[in-house]
Design an enzyme around this catalytic site. Structure first.
Site, PDB file in Angstrom:
ATOM      1  N   TYR A   1       0.843  -1.201   0.000  1.00 35.23           N
ATOM      2  CA  TYR A   1       0.000   0.000   0.000  1.00 35.23           C
ATOM      3  C   TYR A   1       0.885   1.260   0.000  1.00 35.23           C
ATOM      4  O   TYR A   1       1.848   1.338   0.769  1.00 35.23           O
ATOM      5  CB  TYR A   1      -0.907  -0.032   1.236  1.00 35.23           C
ATOM      6  CG  TYR A   1      -1.727   1.219   1.402  1.00 35.23           C
ATOM      7  CD1 TYR A   1      -2.680   1.578   0.458  1.00 35.23           C
ATOM      8  CD2 TYR A   1      -1.523   2.067   2.483  1.00 35.23           C
ATOM      9  CE1 TYR A   1      -3.414   2.738   0.597  1.00 35.23           C
ATOM     10  CE2 TYR A   1      -2.269   3.219   2.633  1.00 35.23           C
ATOM     11  CZ  TYR A   1      -3.206   3.552   1.682  1.00 35.23           C
ATOM     12  OH  TYR A   1      -3.931   4.710   1.827  1.00 35.23           O
TER      13      TYR A   1
ATOM     14  N   ASP B   1      -1.027  -6.931   7.118  1.00 31.52           N
ATOM     15  CA  ASP B   1      -2.099  -6.006   6.749  1.00 31.52           C
ATOM     16  C   ASP B   1      -3.146  -6.849   6.020  1.00 31.52           C
ATOM     17  O   ASP B   1      -2.936  -7.283   4.883  1.00 31.52           O
ATOM     18  CB  ASP B   1      -1.543  -4.889   5.855  1.00 31.52           C
ATOM     19  CG  ASP B   1      -2.601  -3.825   5.545  1.00 31.52           C
ATOM     20  OD1 ASP B   1      -3.806  -4.173   5.532  1.00 31.52           O
ATOM     21  OD2 ASP B   1      -2.228  -2.663   5.292  1.00 31.52           O
TER      22      ASP B   1
END
Ligand SMILES: *Cc1c(COP(=O)(O)O)cnc(C)c1O
Length: 398
Positions: free
Chosen positions: A100, A172
């Site tokens: 990300y 994550d």
């Protein structure tokens, strides 16, 4: 008695309220709480430290990941920062190359300045993680499936390497959601979420979560949560809890729709490549099938390596909205090179395979036939340059 995921989503942390019998956890919109006497030990004293609506959400999030402890934050980035607070100058972190953009930014532009060292490796081969281990390796930070290329990392294999090195494994889990993947069951130590995405699921609130079963880590993370103060407001906690009630229904539909969209795109002559771990041709398909119960609602694909081709395509769409974020009921698309991953330097982006023609779809819960028809029309119309102008201004009836 241990309940199934769908039951926990509705019940965990959410008994009927004691005082009034309210069947839905109320919004305790208060910053502070009356105390009986100085030095007492009240359950709640100040909302930064704890709030009943947030406590309900935190207990619920923990249950969804099969964990003992949950902590809620004001955004996914605040949750990521909470975990990074475990580090000190001189520590080393091994993480994914496909990551990300906001995580990449806080690693390289903030924590790097505080003397934390990062190695970006291709974690889809755990041998690369093993090779990157140093004496000062403190964290192995994984994202699987990753953003935006949907690479899948063998979490159990990497967690074993991390443990042997005396490092913690953080996952994550935003893209997978706890419906599809529970990293703590795969030996990870900490799970991080942007609850802004699937967990809330309605694109109307920002939030984050940190989840663990380890007492030692929880004590420290809870201390940082209060010390730093990036906590969610009671109303936002209420909204996330409301979203969670339909999490498994939404994700089920999103997975089914995404599979159909991925299959459609795979057969389309204008599409150069499709990234979806549910396709048998995806390089990490076997690992995904082993550690996930379905393949998620995100599909990335490549048009011609040319930003103008993407612009024409986006202009020709009617149902799909160009926007940051993902995981909501409404289908969105984004252009990672100019949007979510604009903070990654252009040369690094290219080296990591994020080309200018890359498009990331967040498939919503609309009817798959309508979603595919819109993509089909837009692909056709945008290939004929002359015809694109007019559709932009059309309004969809109902
Ligand atoms: C969006 C996102 C984040 C950051 O979350 P915010 O709620 O936007 O702060 C972190 N990780 C992943 C994988 C994300 O998609």
């Amino acid at each position: 008695m241990s309940y199934h995921f769908d039951t926990l989503a509705i019940h965990a942390g959410q008994p009927n309220e004691r005082l009034t019998g309210a069947a839905t956890i109320p919004i305790f919109q208060t910053s502070t709480f009356a105390q009986d006497e100085p030095g007492g030990q009240p359950d709640f004293c100040y909302t930064r430290t704890g709030n009943p609506t947030r406590a309900a959400l935190e207990a619920n999030l923990a249950a969804l990941e099969g964990a003992r402890y949950g902590l809620a934050f004001s955004s996914g980035m605040a949750a990521i920062n909470n975990v990074l607070n475990l580090l000190k100058s001189g520590d080393h972190v091994i993480t994914c190359r496909d990551l990300y953009g906001g995580a990449y930014r806080i690693f390289t532009k903030l924590y790097h300045n505080f003397g934390v060292e990062f190695s970006f490796v291709d974690t889809t081969d755990p041998a690369n993680v093993a090779r990157a281990v140093q004496g000062n390796t403190q964290l192995v930070w994984l994202e699987s499936p990753s953003n935006p290329l949907l690479q899948v990392t063998d979490i159990a294999a990497c967690a074993e390497i991390a443990r042997a090195a005396g490092a913690w494994t953080v996952v994550d889990n935003t893209f997978a959601t706890p419906c599809l993947q529970r990293p703590l069951e795969l030996s990870a130590d900490i799970v991080v979420h942007s609850t802004t995405k699937y967990i809330n699921g309605h694109a109307d609130v920002l939030g984050g979560a940190v989840i663990t079963s380890r007492d030692d880590l929880y004590e420290r993370l809870k201390f940082f949560q209060n010390a730093v103060g990036a906590v969610p407001a009671p109303q936002d906690c209420f909204l996330v809890l409301r979203g969670i009630k339909t999490l498994s229904l939404r994700v089920e539909r999103q997975c089914a729709n995404a599979r159909r969209v991925a299959e459609f795109l795979s057969g389309h002559p204008r599409v150069r490549q499709v990234y979806y771990p549910g396709l048998p041709g995806h390089p990490n398909h076997a690992v995904a099938a082993r550690q996930m119960s379905d393949f998620g609602g995100i599909v990335s694909f490549e048009l011609d390596d040319d930003i103008d081709a993407v612009r024409r395509f986006v202009r020709a769409l009617r149902l799909w909205t160009l926007a940051e974020s993902l995981g909501g009921v409404k289908s969105l698309l984004c252009h990672p090179p100019t949007m979510t991953h604009a903070s990654v330097e252009p040369n690094v982006r290219r080296e990591r395979g994020i080309r200018d023609g890359l498009v990331r779809l967040s498939v919503g819960i609309e009817h798959a036939v309508d979603l595919i028809a819109d993509l089909d029309d837009a692909l056709r119309e945008s290939s004929l340059e002359a015809c694109c102008g007019d559709r932009t201004h059309e309004v969809i009836a109902a």
